[in-house]
Scaffold this motif. Structure first.
Motif, PDB file in Angstrom:
ATOM      1  N   ASP A   2      -2.999   3.140  -6.471  1.00 24.77           N
ATOM      2  CA  ASP A   2      -1.977   3.487  -5.997  1.00 24.77           C
ATOM      3  C   ASP A   2      -0.823   4.628  -6.682  1.00 24.77           C
ATOM      4  O   ASP A   2      -0.188   5.458  -6.032  1.00 24.77           O
ATOM      5  CB  ASP A   2      -1.009   2.347  -5.092  1.00 24.77           C
ATOM      6  N   SER A  17       0.652  -1.168   0.148  1.00 22.59           N
ATOM      7  CA  SER A  17       0.094   0.072   0.007  1.00 22.59           C
ATOM      8  C   SER A  17       0.833   1.256  -0.002  1.00 22.59           C
ATOM      9  O   SER A  17       1.706   1.610   0.828  1.00 22.59           O
ATOM     10  CB  SER A  17      -0.800  -0.067   1.215  1.00 22.59           C
ATOM     11  N   ARG A  24      -0.303   4.163   0.458  1.00 23.14           N
ATOM     12  CA  ARG A  24      -0.898   5.248   1.592  1.00 23.14           C
ATOM     13  C   ARG A  24       0.051   4.699   2.871  1.00 23.14           C
ATOM     14  O   ARG A  24       0.262   5.564   3.671  1.00 23.14           O
ATOM     15  CB  ARG A  24      -2.232   5.165   1.764  1.00 23.14           C
ATOM     16  N   TYR A  63      -2.372   7.942  -6.537  1.00 24.67           N
ATOM     17  CA  TYR A  63      -2.206   8.589  -5.296  1.00 24.67           C
ATOM     18  C   TYR A  63      -0.788   9.130  -5.224  1.00 24.67           C
ATOM     19  O   TYR A  63      -0.664  10.181  -4.728  1.00 24.67           O
ATOM     20  CB  TYR A  63      -2.437   7.402  -4.257  1.00 24.67           C
TER      21      TYR A  63
END
Lengths: 169, 169
Positions: free
Chosen positions: A137, A65, A67, A140
């Protein structure tokens, strides 16, 4: 008490250290990039992705991930000079098999209400589609003000059945 | 545009995949443990800590922080059945070289006020003493209600100069 896992680590490490010749590598990664991938037991990043010792930061967490990795990514880039991100998620990932509600229910059932309360606000960051999660991702990271606009970012899917990495974005 | 890092990954991975024979490994780690260590480029966990493919989850972040890894640890234990944690921090860690204030100032200087605002509440989790940080993280995991009381937890210091892992707790 020393567990069998600890004994294995100590004996395998003694063998590794006895042949170790790379004690003079610099702290900043020599090739100025970072790999972000999953903690999955079936992935050996150095071997599968061709990383020589000292070349790259390797960040691993459940699902690979972005984040979750942001703290590490900022440190890697701002304090240790990396300029490129290679994000690699994989087929058969555990994160495809449960929802946030499932995970919170499981913690409450297995560990009780105090554990459930301790992690009440935790987002387990599961996903439902591999390619979309990779694209999401990468997007992001590209949108994050904390990642410089000139950082090169690619997203890959690793097949645990074949050992093959396929570039998605 | 394909970067030289992406080209290296693709060519090294093609070689790896051509000899890959372990496509039938199960999702849960065969040896039911997880290694938590730093993203540092000078650490190759599989080689240095004797992890065979499929045996263990490997979580890596800046500093090998247990707090940062809690989401992954819960998933590893509650959804994928791991029962032991091996925490390994290391000598010469970048996390020993800056403070939270330093990192926030650097982000503001290099990336501007919107980046600084995006990560205003972020704890970079630096530390000032290696052995104390190892003991502190093991203690944090032992106290966490989200980590079962019967999970075996050990803490190690890895020497990047010699390749040696030394058990601290």
């Amino acid at each position: 008490m020393t567990s069998s896992i600890q004994k294995n680590l100590a004996s395998k490490n003694a063998e590794y250290a006895s042949k170790f010749t790379k004690g003079n590598l610099a702290l900043p990664p020599a090739k100025h990039y970072l790999i972000l991938t999953c903690m999955d037991a079936r992935i050996d990043p150095a071997a599968a992705f061709g990383i020589d010792l000292g070349d790259a930061h390797v960040i691993r967490n459940a699902g690979g991930s972005a984040r979750d990795a942001l703290r590490s990514i900022i440190i890697s880039q701002q304090l240790l000079g990396t300029k490129e991100i290679v994000l690699i998620k994989h087929t058969g990932c555990g994160m495809l098999t449960f929802s946030n509600d499932d995970a919170h229910s499981l913690v409450k059932k297995n560990l009780g209400p105090s554990a459930a309360a301790e992690i009440a606000t935790l987002d387990f960051l599961p996903f439902t589609n591999l390619d979309n999660a990779i694209k999401g991702d990468v997007d992001y990271l590209k949108r994050s003000a904390a990642v410089p606009g000139d950082v090169v970012i690619s997203g890959w899917a690793y097949e645990v059945q074949t050992g093959t990495a396929r570039q998605i974005v």
